[in-house]
Design a protein around this motif. Sequence first.
Motif, PDB file in Angstrom:
ATOM      1  N   GLN A   1       0.853  -1.177   0.000  1.00  0.00           N
ATOM      2  CA  GLN A   1       0.000   0.000   0.000  1.00  0.00           C
ATOM      3  C   GLN A   1       0.893   1.231   0.000  1.00  0.00           C
ATOM      4  OE1 GLN A   1      -1.964  -1.758   3.590  1.00  0.00           O
ATOM      5  NE2 GLN A   1      -3.684  -0.583   2.792  1.00  0.00           N
ATOM      6  N   PRO A   2       0.317   2.416  -0.258  1.00  0.00           N
ATOM      7  CA  PRO A   2       1.136   3.622  -0.136  1.00  0.00           C
ATOM      8  C   PRO A   2       1.748   3.708   1.261  1.00  0.00           C
ATOM      9  CG  PRO A   2      -0.919   4.128  -1.214  1.00  0.00           C
ATOM     10  CD  PRO A   2      -1.022   2.710  -0.729  1.00  0.00           C
ATOM     11  N   ARG A   3       3.008   4.040   1.308  1.00  0.00           N
ATOM     12  CA  ARG A   3       3.795   4.162   2.543  1.00  0.00           C
ATOM     13  C   ARG A   3       4.032   2.819   3.231  1.00  0.00           C
ATOM     14  NH1 ARG A   3       0.448   9.265   4.053  1.00  0.00           N
ATOM     15  NH2 ARG A   3       1.526  10.783   2.782  1.00  0.00           N
ATOM     16  N   ALA A   4       3.701   1.733   2.600  1.00  0.00           N
ATOM     17  CA  ALA A   4       3.978   0.382   3.109  1.00  0.00           C
ATOM     18  C   ALA A   4       4.202  -0.507   1.899  1.00  0.00           C
ATOM     19  CB  ALA A   4       2.816  -0.132   3.949  1.00  0.00           C
ATOM     20  N   ARG A   5       5.433  -0.685   1.498  1.00  0.00           N
ATOM     21  CA  ARG A   5       5.730  -1.340   0.229  1.00  0.00           C
ATOM     22  C   ARG A   5       5.674  -2.870   0.278  1.00  0.00           C
ATOM     23  NH1 ARG A   5      10.560   2.397  -2.200  1.00  0.00           N
ATOM     24  NH2 ARG A   5       9.439   4.345  -1.939  1.00  0.00           N
ATOM     25  N   LYS A   6       5.528  -3.444   1.456  1.00  0.00           N
ATOM     26  CA  LYS A   6       5.507  -4.902   1.557  1.00  0.00           C
ATOM     27  C   LYS A   6       4.151  -5.451   1.117  1.00  0.00           C
ATOM     28  CE  LYS A   6       8.660  -5.166   5.463  1.00  0.00           C
ATOM     29  NZ  LYS A   6       8.782  -5.578   6.860  1.00  0.00           N
ATOM     30  N   SER A   7       4.193  -6.686   0.631  1.00  0.00           N
ATOM     31  CA  SER A   7       2.955  -7.375   0.286  1.00  0.00           C
ATOM     32  C   SER A   7       2.122  -7.524   1.545  1.00  0.00           C
ATOM     33  CB  SER A   7       3.291  -8.751  -0.297  1.00  0.00           C
ATOM     34  OG  SER A   7       2.125  -9.466  -0.538  1.00  0.00           O
ATOM     35  N   ARG A   8       0.818  -7.274   1.414  1.00  0.00           N
ATOM     36  CA  ARG A   8      -0.040  -7.319   2.591  1.00  0.00           C
ATOM     37  C   ARG A   8      -1.284  -8.134   2.315  1.00  0.00           C
ATOM     38  NH1 ARG A   8      -0.212  -2.072   5.922  1.00  0.00           N
ATOM     39  NH2 ARG A   8      -1.020  -3.593   7.374  1.00  0.00           N
ATOM     40  N   ARG A   9      -1.845  -8.597   3.406  1.00  0.00           N
ATOM     41  CA  ARG A   9      -3.119  -9.319   3.368  1.00  0.00           C
ATOM     42  C   ARG A   9      -4.055  -8.555   4.292  1.00  0.00           C
ATOM     43  NH1 ARG A   9      -4.804 -15.310   3.512  1.00  0.00           N
ATOM     44  NH2 ARG A   9      -6.646 -15.230   4.841  1.00  0.00           N
ATOM     45  N   LEU A  10      -5.036  -7.899   3.720  1.00  0.00           N
ATOM     46  CA  LEU A  10      -6.005  -7.136   4.507  1.00  0.00           C
ATOM     47  C   LEU A  10      -7.121  -8.077   4.911  1.00  0.00           C
ATOM     48  CD1 LEU A  10      -6.196  -3.960   2.247  1.00  0.00           C
ATOM     49  CD2 LEU A  10      -4.684  -4.376   4.177  1.00  0.00           C
TER      50      LEU A  10
ATOM     51  N   ASP B   1     -14.450   1.151   8.475  1.00  0.00           N
ATOM     52  CA  ASP B   1     -12.994   1.232   8.399  1.00  0.00           C
ATOM     53  C   ASP B   1     -12.604   1.501   6.958  1.00  0.00           C
ATOM     54  OD1 ASP B   1     -12.589   0.645  11.101  1.00  0.00           O
ATOM     55  OD2 ASP B   1     -12.662  -1.511  10.723  1.00  0.00           O
ATOM     56  N   ALA B   2     -11.486   2.182   6.776  1.00  0.00           N
ATOM     57  CA  ALA B   2     -11.015   2.504   5.426  1.00  0.00           C
ATOM     58  C   ALA B   2      -9.602   1.968   5.238  1.00  0.00           C
ATOM     59  CB  ALA B   2     -11.042   3.999   5.193  1.00  0.00           C
ATOM     60  N   TYR B   3      -9.350   1.385   4.075  1.00  0.00           N
ATOM     61  CA  TYR B   3      -8.027   0.885   3.715  1.00  0.00           C
ATOM     62  C   TYR B   3      -7.595   1.581   2.428  1.00  0.00           C
ATOM     63  CZ  TYR B   3      -8.922  -2.837   7.048  1.00  0.00           C
ATOM     64  OH  TYR B   3      -9.206  -3.537   8.187  1.00  0.00           O
ATOM     65  N   VAL B   4      -6.406   2.175   2.454  1.00  0.00           N
ATOM     66  CA  VAL B   4      -5.884   2.864   1.274  1.00  0.00           C
ATOM     67  C   VAL B   4      -5.218   1.822   0.370  1.00  0.00           C
ATOM     68  CG1 VAL B   4      -4.293   4.624   0.430  1.00  0.00           C
ATOM     69  CG2 VAL B   4      -5.498   4.971   2.586  1.00  0.00           C
ATOM     70  N   LEU B   5      -5.671   1.768  -0.874  1.00  0.00           N
ATOM     71  CA  LEU B   5      -5.106   0.824  -1.836  1.00  0.00           C
ATOM     72  C   LEU B   5      -4.114   1.485  -2.781  1.00  0.00           C
ATOM     73  CD1 LEU B   5      -8.272  -1.211  -2.842  1.00  0.00           C
ATOM     74  CD2 LEU B   5      -6.527  -1.783  -1.144  1.00  0.00           C
ATOM     75  N   GLY B   6      -4.266   2.780  -3.027  1.00  0.00           N
ATOM     76  CA  GLY B   6      -3.364   3.450  -3.949  1.00  0.00           C
ATOM     77  C   GLY B   6      -3.528   4.953  -3.883  1.00  0.00           C
ATOM     78  N   ARG B   7      -2.555   5.639  -4.476  1.00  0.00           N
ATOM     79  CA  ARG B   7      -2.613   7.098  -4.563  1.00  0.00           C
ATOM     80  C   ARG B   7      -1.712   7.549  -5.705  1.00  0.00           C
ATOM     81  NH1 ARG B   7       1.416  10.421  -1.423  1.00  0.00           N
ATOM     82  NH2 ARG B   7       3.235   9.116  -1.509  1.00  0.00           N
ATOM     83  N   GLY B   8      -1.776   8.828  -6.003  1.00  0.00           N
ATOM     84  CA  GLY B   8      -0.901   9.363  -7.041  1.00  0.00           C
ATOM     85  C   GLY B   8      -1.477   9.268  -8.441  1.00  0.00           C
ATOM     86  N   LEU B   9      -2.760   9.059  -8.548  1.00  0.00           N
ATOM     87  CA  LEU B   9      -3.398   8.983  -9.860  1.00  0.00           C
ATOM     88  C   LEU B   9      -4.127  10.287 -10.144  1.00  0.00           C
ATOM     89  CD1 LEU B   9      -4.978   5.440  -9.508  1.00  0.00           C
ATOM     90  CD2 LEU B   9      -2.890   6.033 -10.701  1.00  0.00           C
ATOM     91  N   ASN B  10      -4.367  10.548 -11.422  1.00  0.00           N
ATOM     92  CA  ASN B  10      -5.228  11.679 -11.728  1.00  0.00           C
ATOM     93  C   ASN B  10      -6.681  11.206 -11.624  1.00  0.00           C
ATOM     94  OD1 ASN B  10      -6.215  10.671 -14.258  1.00  0.00           O
ATOM     95  ND2 ASN B  10      -4.386  11.453 -15.280  1.00  0.00           N
ATOM     96  N   GLU B  11      -7.612  12.114 -11.782  1.00  0.00           N
ATOM     97  CA  GLU B  11      -9.008  11.783 -11.543  1.00  0.00           C
ATOM     98  C   GLU B  11      -9.523  10.676 -12.466  1.00  0.00           C
ATOM     99  OE1 GLU B  11     -13.389  13.923 -11.191  1.00  0.00           O
ATOM    100  OE2 GLU B  11     -11.687  15.083 -11.916  1.00  0.00           O
TER     101      GLU B  11
END
Length: 188
Positions: free
Chosen positions: A104-113, A142-152
């Motif tokens: 995820q953003p600010r956490a580059r390791k593979s994760r299991r939510l 609850d909210a989980y961030v999956l990505g960022r840095g995209l345009n609209e």
Amino acid sequence: MRKFETEIIREYDAEGRLSAAGLRWVEARYGVLAVGGAIFWLAVYVAAVLAITAICMGGAVGLVKPTASAGLTALAAVMMLRRWGLRERAAIFHFDHIAVPFGQPRARKSRRLEVAIGEAANVEVWRSGYEFWLLVYTRSADAYVLGRGLNEFQARKVVTLLSHARDDLRGSLTRHQSNQPSARRIIE
């Protein structure tokens, strides 16, 4: 400008039923820190190339040293400019969790939510300044961030495709459950 590419992910079990659905995409990083970081690492690389060239070609004369250094530096610059600002992302819905193989953003390791498919209520876009974030909201808010840095437009495409993936997996679960014999059918 690069074309924004996505890859739809669908995984099936041995019986041909959908077992996982998701999406892979690439985020662009063109902020001040990303460009500054690229310039810093390019400068470090140039210094290293010049030092190695001076050591390896100590006895060379003429344009050999500057040409070799310039060629290696140009190659490094092209490679860094092509890849430095890009980050691969993916979100894959499973019945009992969401896999985030590239982190995820600010956490580059593979994760299991630990969010079951029935708990994933919404996939949404959230705006922060000039960039858009991708979030999954659960039924418990609850909210989980999956990505960022995209345009609209990129963010909306990812959200639409992730929502379809979630809905496809939910539909697969519903179809699988409807094929199971019910108590009424067994009694009759």
